[in-house]
Design a protein around this motif. Structure first.
Motif, mmCIF file in Angstrom:
data_model
loop_
_atom_site.group_PDB
_atom_site.id
_atom_site.type_symbol
_atom_site.label_atom_id
_atom_site.label_comp_id
_atom_site.label_asym_id
_atom_site.label_seq_id
_atom_site.Cartn_x
_atom_site.Cartn_y
_atom_site.Cartn_z
ATOM 1 N N ARG A 50 0.831 -1.195 0.000
ATOM 2 C CA ARG A 50 0.000 0.000 0.000
ATOM 3 C C ARG A 50 0.860 1.238 0.000
ATOM 4 N NH1 ARG A 50 -0.763 2.519 5.153
ATOM 5 N NH2 ARG A 50 0.383 1.433 6.824
ATOM 6 N N SER A 51 0.372 2.265 -0.620
ATOM 7 C CA SER A 51 1.039 3.556 -0.517
ATOM 8 C C SER A 51 0.685 4.169 0.828
ATOM 9 C CB SER A 51 0.595 4.489 -1.650
ATOM 10 O OG SER A 51 1.124 5.791 -1.454
ATOM 11 N N ARG A 52 1.683 4.672 1.527
ATOM 12 C CA ARG A 52 1.418 5.349 2.792
ATOM 13 C C ARG A 52 0.610 6.623 2.524
ATOM 14 N NH1 ARG A 52 4.581 2.976 7.056
ATOM 15 N NH2 ARG A 52 4.712 0.806 6.365
ATOM 16 N N THR A 53 -0.129 7.066 3.515
ATOM 17 C CA THR A 53 -0.979 8.252 3.335
ATOM 18 C C THR A 53 -0.192 9.545 3.415
ATOM 19 O OG1 THR A 53 -1.504 8.381 5.705
ATOM 20 C CG2 THR A 53 -2.945 7.020 4.313
ATOM 21 N N LEU A 55 4.013 11.348 3.774
ATOM 22 C CA LEU A 55 5.450 11.161 3.555
ATOM 23 C C LEU A 55 6.206 12.317 4.191
ATOM 24 C CD1 LEU A 55 7.148 10.034 0.276
ATOM 25 C CD2 LEU A 55 7.918 12.133 1.389
ATOM 26 N N LEU A 88 -0.042 12.421 0.758
ATOM 27 C CA LEU A 88 -0.049 11.668 -0.487
ATOM 28 C C LEU A 88 -1.459 11.452 -1.020
ATOM 29 C CD1 LEU A 88 2.726 9.006 0.226
ATOM 30 C CD2 LEU A 88 2.921 11.188 -0.969
ATOM 31 N N ASN A 254 1.418 5.054 9.102
ATOM 32 C CA ASN A 254 0.843 5.561 7.857
ATOM 33 C C ASN A 254 1.790 6.466 7.080
ATOM 34 O OD1 ASN A 254 -1.739 4.330 8.218
ATOM 35 N ND2 ASN A 254 -2.261 5.921 9.707
ATOM 36 N N THR A 255 3.041 6.559 7.536
ATOM 37 C CA THR A 255 3.969 7.530 6.959
ATOM 38 C C THR A 255 5.212 6.846 6.417
ATOM 39 O OG1 THR A 255 3.205 9.225 8.515
ATOM 40 C CG2 THR A 255 5.315 9.611 7.436
ATOM 41 N N ALA A 256 5.691 7.342 5.286
ATOM 42 C CA ALA A 256 6.997 6.948 4.756
ATOM 43 C C ALA A 256 7.991 8.057 5.081
ATOM 44 C CB ALA A 256 6.930 6.734 3.247
ATOM 45 N N ASP A 396 5.271 -1.885 0.621
ATOM 46 C CA ASP A 396 4.842 -0.515 0.911
ATOM 47 C C ASP A 396 5.839 0.504 0.361
ATOM 48 O OD1 ASP A 396 2.747 -1.681 2.201
ATOM 49 O OD2 ASP A 396 3.077 -0.692 4.139
ATOM 50 N N THR A 400 4.648 3.143 -2.339
ATOM 51 C CA THR A 400 4.726 4.586 -2.055
ATOM 52 C C THR A 400 5.585 5.308 -3.076
ATOM 53 O OG1 THR A 400 4.463 4.151 0.321
ATOM 54 C CG2 THR A 400 5.360 6.294 -0.306
#
Length: 437
Positions: A50-53, A55, A88, A254-256, A396, A400
């Protein structure tokens, strides 16, 4: 360099070419593989993720210059740090132009919240009016900077003290003429004293950057190390702040967290690599205890260097940028890195990156054909990372990064962070010059 209006002749180069030493050098040189088509490593389909919400991107910048007309030649520099939080979800919703896939810059800025930090540092011959040497002033300034910067909660100096450990010892006295060794590292806001020479000992002396500050030589390398330290401590400082609350723990999941360049520390500050790696392990374990299956995602985008060059070579035949399959990735292992990318020069070389890196490289190609080289932290295992299995967070990380690719080796997140960190060269030098005008 030739004198003005003087052209270099061929006598010297001809003498070298005709010498026996030239032929001996040629005979002993291990011939490089020229124009060789490398076997394509085992690229695998990109894993689901999944893409993190959100960054958090971190980048630094520095400008170093001398004061015009100063005698003796006197130098100073500016270091800066840019930290940007990108939503994001908002970014993905922006309308893209059909050809360039770009978005309106004004709308792009509405998806981010950034912060810039900057500081001045003395260079060669830049002493103080009260007699403090350039080297000691540099030490003092660096220590003051870390004691006064925070992204939340503790200062950067407190973050440094925590990850190095209160029992960390300073290898040698900062007074180059003193023989004292293994000194106690002072806690942030405090100072120690060398028992042999009475030199003041500072927390930041543990990083030994001042040892590269050599009289009458450029101190730009020291300034670069300060910039790199700020980048790494920004990561640690922000993570440690978020770890202190349930809301912060949820934000981490939820963060990269994205850095520029390799996830590594070199030279005198290499001690930070192992310290950060251990801190990421602690954070990952805490996440798992509070949020089962949660994964800490720390990665970086690499724009240049041996891994980027190697990825380009792999993708060259039969046509440039066409060989690596779309939506595939590859994790180079230690043996491949030593044989083909960064050679080892001893019979039993240490695993690549074991001392200097807190992340491992991955080469990938997105579905749209963008080739990226990332570094990914892998806190669930012990080093050497390049001999371990697939990182838990790989899916992920790719999920992302993929929509943020901007052509070969370009990463939107770091462009935005650089916007907050970058110091225009002329503006930076003008600022330095204004100190004495």
């Amino acid at each position: 360099m030739p004198y003005a209006d003087e052209r270099a002749g061929l006598a010297a180069i001809q003498a070298i070419a005709d010498s026996d030493e030239f032929e001996d050098f040629r005979a002993r040189l291990q011939p490089p593989r020229l124009n060789a088509v490398l076997d394509l490593p085992p690229f695998a389909p990109n894993p689901a993720g999944r893409s993190r919400t959100h960054l958090v991107a971190i980048d630094g910048s520095q400008v170093y210059d001398h004061f015009p007309g100063s005698l003796p030649d006197t130098q100073a520099g500016v270091v800066s740090l840019g930290v940007v939080v990108i939503n994001l979800g908002k970014l993905a919703s922006l309308q893209k132009l059909p050809q360039s896939r770009s978005v309106d810059p004004r709308e792009l800025r509405n998806t981010e919240d950034g912060r810039s930090l900057g500081a001045l540092l003395p260079g060669s011959n830049a002493g103080t009016v009260d007699g403090l040497s350039p080297r000691d002033w540099f030490r003092q300034r660096f220590n003051d900077i870390l004691n006064n910067i925070s992204l939340g909660g503790e200062t950067f100096a407190e973050s440094l003290y925590h990850i190095l450990g209160r029992d960390h010892e300073i290898r040698r006295c900062p007074n180059s003429k003193c023989s004292a060794r293994n000194l106690v590292m002072p806690s942030p806001g405090n100072q120690g004293t060398c028992s042999l020479c009475n030199t003041t000992i500072l927390t930041t002396d543990a990083l030994r950057i001042h040892e590269q500050f050599i009289e009458n030589q450029s101190a730009v390398e020291c300034h670069i190390r300060v910039m790199q330290t700020l980048e790494m401590l920004a990561l640690v400082n922000s993570l440690r702040h978020l770890m202190k609350s349930e809301m912060g723990l949820t934000a981490i999941t939820n963060t990269a967290f994205v850095m520029d360049g390799q996830l590594a520390a070199f030279g005198t500050i290499a001690v930070l690599a192992q310290a950060i790696r251990k801190e990421l392990q602690v954070i990952q374990k805490t996440l798992e205890e509070r949020h089962p299956d949660a994964q800490l995602l720390v990665m970086s985008g690499v724009k240049s260097g041996p891994f980027v060059n190697h990825a380009e070579e792999l993708d060259r035949a039969p046509a440039p940028n066409k060989r690596i399959p779309l939506n595939h990735y590859w994790l180079p292992n230690n043996q491949y890195i030593r044989d083909h990318i960064v050679a080892g020069h001893s019979d039993d070389p240490a695993p690549w990156g074991e001392v200097t890196h807190y992340g491992r490289p991955v080469i990938l190609k997105t579905g749209s054909g963008q080739r990226l080289v990332l570094n990914i932290a892998q806190p669930e295992v012990e080093p050497p990372l390049t001999d371990r299995g697939i990182p838990h967070v790989l899916g992920d990380a790719i999920g992302t990064a993929e929509p943020l690719g901007l052509g070969t080796d370009q990463f939107l997140a770091l462009r935005r962070a650089h916007r907050w960190a970058a110091i225009p060269l002329k503006t930076g030098t003008d600022l330095i010059h204004s100190l004495v005008t």
